[in-house]
Design a protein around this motif. Sequence first.
Motif, PDB file in Angstrom:
ATOM      1  N   ASP A 183     -14.903   2.598   8.764  1.00 40.58           N
ATOM      2  CA  ASP A 183     -13.639   3.038   9.353  1.00 40.58           C
ATOM      3  C   ASP A 183     -12.981   1.875  10.095  1.00 40.58           C
ATOM      4  N   ALA A 199      -4.824  12.099  -1.438  1.00 36.66           N
ATOM      5  CA  ALA A 199      -6.229  11.874  -1.780  1.00 36.66           C
ATOM      6  C   ALA A 199      -6.921  11.129  -0.645  1.00 36.66           C
ATOM      7  N   GLN A 200      -8.234  11.239  -0.600  1.00 41.84           N
ATOM      8  CA  GLN A 200      -8.987  10.615   0.476  1.00 41.84           C
ATOM      9  C   GLN A 200      -8.767   9.105   0.519  1.00 41.84           C
ATOM     10  N   ASN A 201      -8.719   8.477  -0.647  1.00 43.62           N
ATOM     11  CA  ASN A 201      -8.562   7.012  -0.657  1.00 43.62           C
ATOM     12  C   ASN A 201      -7.180   6.584  -0.166  1.00 43.62           C
ATOM     13  N   GLN A 202      -6.206   7.498  -0.151  1.00 44.72           N
ATOM     14  CA  GLN A 202      -4.883   7.168   0.378  1.00 44.72           C
ATOM     15  C   GLN A 202      -4.848   7.193   1.900  1.00 44.72           C
ATOM     16  N   ILE A 247     -15.394   8.285   5.675  1.00 40.32           N
ATOM     17  CA  ILE A 247     -14.477   7.162   5.560  1.00 40.32           C
ATOM     18  C   ILE A 247     -15.297   5.901   5.818  1.00 40.32           C
ATOM     19  N   GLU A 301      -7.739   6.331   3.826  1.00 41.01           N
ATOM     20  CA  GLU A 301      -8.771   5.462   4.378  1.00 41.01           C
ATOM     21  C   GLU A 301      -8.153   4.295   5.142  1.00 41.01           C
ATOM     22  N   ARG A 329       2.427   4.673  -0.420  1.00 38.38           N
ATOM     23  CA  ARG A 329       1.842   5.894  -1.000  1.00 38.38           C
ATOM     24  C   ARG A 329       2.819   6.683  -1.847  1.00 38.38           C
ATOM     25  N   THR A 382       0.816  -1.219   0.000  1.00 41.46           N
ATOM     26  CA  THR A 382       0.000   0.000   0.000  1.00 41.46           C
ATOM     27  C   THR A 382       0.849   1.267   0.000  1.00 41.46           C
TER      28      THR A 382
END
Length: 281
Positions: free
Chosen positions: A189, A143-146, A186, A148, A133, A131
């Motif tokens: 969560d 970004a938001q998905n990074q 999110i 979560e 980044r 994962t």
Amino acid sequence: MAPLQPHWDQPSHPDVQEVIINEHEFTSKSLSRISLPPFGLYAKMSFPPCTLAEKPTYATVQCGRDSHLSLNSDLLYINHSCEPSLIFDTSNFNIIAGPNGLQQGEELTFFYPSTEWEMAQPFDCLCGKPTCRGRISGAKDMAQNQLEGLWLNGHIRELLEEKSWAKGASDGGNLSGNGSAPPIEIPDDATAKALKDALKHAEMVVEAARVALNSYLQSSQEIVFGNGGRKNGFDQTSNRTTIETGSADFASHAGLVSGGVRRGPTSRELSGEMGGDTIAA
């Protein structure tokens, strides 16, 4: 920016941390000397040695919207990872194990954007995790998905929500009915779920330990109420311990045994909202 030269006594956390110093800049690391369950306390960010910093540097940790602290200890050698083993809970100045717990010998890492909005010294992450980044420059640029599924401190969540609002205002049409951007969502969560599971498990552990202690005390020691002038101590004729009614020892022992009528602490007690035991009706 040159690496910081330690100005504190080393090792600063010898019981929990092993520091491995490498000659190349910014390649030193730390290993854990202990194992912990999920969200177990690893260390406190205490004052001292921590001090508030006038401005952020690569050696500070952001603990609020405009607040930063210098660790002034070997905790500085805890590196970044996109799949971290530790969480820096800056609201409570605690360093705790991640949702998978911590194993002895495991590298100590935390997710830098969980505390840092805009880093003084961005870098390319080489953690090698699936994962990963890539470029790490702070939560502001992610970004938001990074983000979560990762622990984010309160000041980072607030700043992300403001960023979302500003974007909605500039785009137009993305604002809610009251003129504000919808809060960052999110889904499922993972951090909150893991914390709830850990709290439930902790309650079960405390209750099991209470019952076991109760049983142990009752089976290993018989209370004999004093009469006929018998004093506290060991009765050699009957091989049993005697405790005179009304004595301090009796009150102390009776208090331990009376634990059988108590139930385990609730989640509110464990979280600090309430103190003390709760007596079963």
